[in-house]
Design an enzyme around this catalytic site. Structure first.
Site, mmCIF file in Angstrom:
data_model
loop_
_atom_site.group_PDB
_atom_site.id
_atom_site.type_symbol
_atom_site.label_atom_id
_atom_site.label_comp_id
_atom_site.label_asym_id
_atom_site.label_seq_id
_atom_site.Cartn_x
_atom_site.Cartn_y
_atom_site.Cartn_z
ATOM 1 N N LYS A 229 0.835 -1.198 0.000
ATOM 2 C CA LYS A 229 0.000 0.000 0.000
ATOM 3 C C LYS A 229 0.874 1.254 0.000
ATOM 4 C CE LYS A 229 -3.885 -1.895 2.655
ATOM 5 N NZ LYS A 229 -4.961 -1.682 1.674
ATOM 6 N N ARG B 130 -10.297 -11.632 1.842
ATOM 7 C CA ARG B 130 -11.125 -12.707 1.283
ATOM 8 C C ARG B 130 -10.394 -14.040 1.305
ATOM 9 N NH1 ARG B 130 -11.675 -9.295 -4.162
ATOM 10 N NH2 ARG B 130 -11.352 -7.674 -2.588
#
Ligand code: BES
Ligand code: MN
Ligand code: ZN
Length: 497
Positions: A281, A355
């Site tokens: 990020k 996920r």
């Protein structure tokens, strides 16, 4: 802080401070009217001279009121102009009163705010909210400040006043529910606020065991990486391999229902720090990725509240806990892993890690023969774009379950908003090389994440709560909110009625 319930009149109760609401321009609540009379019209005069602000959430402290008022102070809280308050207004009013009391010198007070008119809400609800909103307003996270200065004269006791004894029982019920929920919210906030170097997967496992110590009725089990390997949780383990901290799969069981009643299973994303992994990020606000375990924290908080309320249900909390870091051994874009379900996943972006850990936890959930499964996750930045910081994103394979959650959100004020799970979206996560990819391209990121999870939900009823926008606040008042503990406890409570 203590809460209790008492009957009595606002002018006759002895206390350091009596709290009443006044709406604009000059609408006094019944207990404010009594105080006005007993003080020979003092409140009326202050209203006339504009020394009392009736704006919603504005507070005015009246010292040593005149006449035969028994309280040493009157705290007037403005309630705005509307005849009926929204639940959000009520929260604002309660929080403002709490803050004024905390910064003032009274350490004990009697609140008459339950007499305010709130849209479709009863006495028990208002009593519950007084506890929750007061505790929420006064919460501080200062365990890591070496010079924490507690308020000089903190509020120690708040009495919720009731006009007639008929309302006593329901007010008491509201206060005790509110206390259980407030404890759950506080637990969730504190776990969320702790930094990634302290709140690691191992620490979350310790917290689960600590929860069991305060609630012996709970059963806690922690699966280590070796056990996960045996179960074939290749997706979950593909995330933790980039970190030196071992992943933990935490299972908490509460059995308050009939022995053979199918449990509700809550699955909470427990990424204790999300750097993005190899798909790292950008630096700005990356510290906030310590909050990436707020789904897990909300499961802990909800289990705590449900246990304290002794709800007659069976509940299982599952928390896959891991860090997401870049390392020489970390997963790389293009890697393909095999999940516990047997389905293969091409990891196109290592930052879509939530996920990957949830899918194995969802497969594992099947073992509890659940009635319904709800997962809670700070899953997608796209959810913040879609719904901002006000609503939780809700996706489900069963409309009745979705409606239950929407309704619980509405009732508690901790609201959710539904997004569709159509096949067209599911097609976006197809892969050239594996059964699916872990990202779905530019559009509808929250929905494609939901579609991904939906491929692992077997045949049980399932809902997904994306709390990326609501689990914490940024900026000046940065910190975990404890959402959606209120929604979840309301949902579970409604299932008992
Ligand atoms: N934990 C983040 C989601 C997130 C981001 C929550 C910002 C709140 C604020 C999640 O693991 C993530 O990184 N998601 C990616 C998914 C993308 C790579 C498909 C995202 O939302 O950017
Ligand atoms: Mn991520
Ligand atoms: Zn994440």
């Amino acid at each position: 802080m203590n809460f209790n319930v008492k009957t009595g009149d606002s002018d006759k109760l002895r206390s350091a401070c009596v709290v009443v609401g006044i709406s604009g321009p000059r609408r006094l609540s019944p207990s404010a009217q009594k105080l006005d009379k007993a003080s020979q019209g003092q409140l009326g005069e202050l209203l006339k001279s504009a020394d009392i602000d009736t704006g919603c959430g504005k507070t005015t402290l009246v010292h040593t009121p005149r006449g035969r008022v028994q309280a040493a102070r009157i705290l007037v809280v403005g309630c705005g102009k509307d005849k009926k308050l929204s639940p959000q207004d009520f929260d604002k009013i309660v929080a403002a009163a709490a803050q004024a009391l905390q910064s003032g010198s009274a350490t004990e007070a009697v609140s008459f705010l339950t007499e305010l008119d709130v849209e479709d809400r009863d006495q028990a609800w208002k009593a519950q909210r007084i506890v929750e909103a007061t505790r929420t307003a006064l919460y501080r996270f200062d365990e890591l400040k070496s010079d924490a200065k507690p308020p000089k004269r903190p509020l120690r006791k708040l009495t919720v006043a009731v006009n007639d004894s008929a309302a006593l029982t329901e007010t008491r019920r509201g206060v005790s529910r509110g206390t259980a929920v407030a404890n759950g919210i506080e637990l969730a906030r504190t776990l969320g606020n702790r930094p990634g170097n302290l709140c690691t997967p191992s620490d979350l496992a310790r917290q689960a065991k600590a929860l069991k110590r305060s609630h012996p009725a709970l059963k806690v089990q922690v699966l280590e990486e070796q056990a996960m390997e045996k179960l074939g949780m290749g997706a979950l383990l593909s995330v933790s391999r980039g970190s030196r901290q071992p992943a933990k799969l935490i299972v908490i069981q509460y059995s308050g229902g009939r022995k053979n009643a199918k449990p509700v299973v809550l699955v909470g994303k427990g990424v204790t720090f999300d750097s993005g992994g190899i798909s790292i990020k950008p630096g700005a606000a990356m510290d906030e990725m310590k909050f990436d375990m707020c789904g897990a924290a909300s499961v802990f908080g909800t289990v705590s509240a449900v246990t304290e309320m002794k709800l007659p249900i069976n509940l299982v909390g599952i928390v896959p806990a891991t860090e997401n870091l870049p390392d020489g051994d970390a997963s790389k874009p293009g890697d393909i892993v095999t999940s516990m379900s047997g389905q293969t996943i091409e990891i196109l972006n290592t930052d879509a890690e939530g996920r990957l850990i949830l899918c194995d936890a969802l497969t594992y959930a099947d073992k509890f023969k659940p009635d319904v499964v709800v997962d809670i996750a700070t899953l997608t930045g796209a959810c913040v774009v879609a719904l901002g910081h006000h609503a939780t994103g809700l996706l489900s394979n069963d409309q009745d379950l979705a409606d239950e959650l929407l309704e619980a959100g509405q009732a508690s004020g901790d609201r959710a908003w539904q997004l569709p799970l159509w096949n067209e979206y599911d097609e976006q996560i197809s892969s050239n090389f594996a059964d699916m990819a872990n990202i779905g391209g530019r559009g509808a990121g929250t929905i494609t994440a939901g579609c991904f999870l939906g491929r692992f939900t077997g045949d049980y009823r399932w809902a997904h709560l994306d709390i990326a926008g609501v689990a914490w606040k940024s900026g000046h008042a940065k910190g975990a909110t404890g959402r959606p503990v209120q929604l979840l406890t309301q949902f579970l409570l409604n299932r008992c009625l």
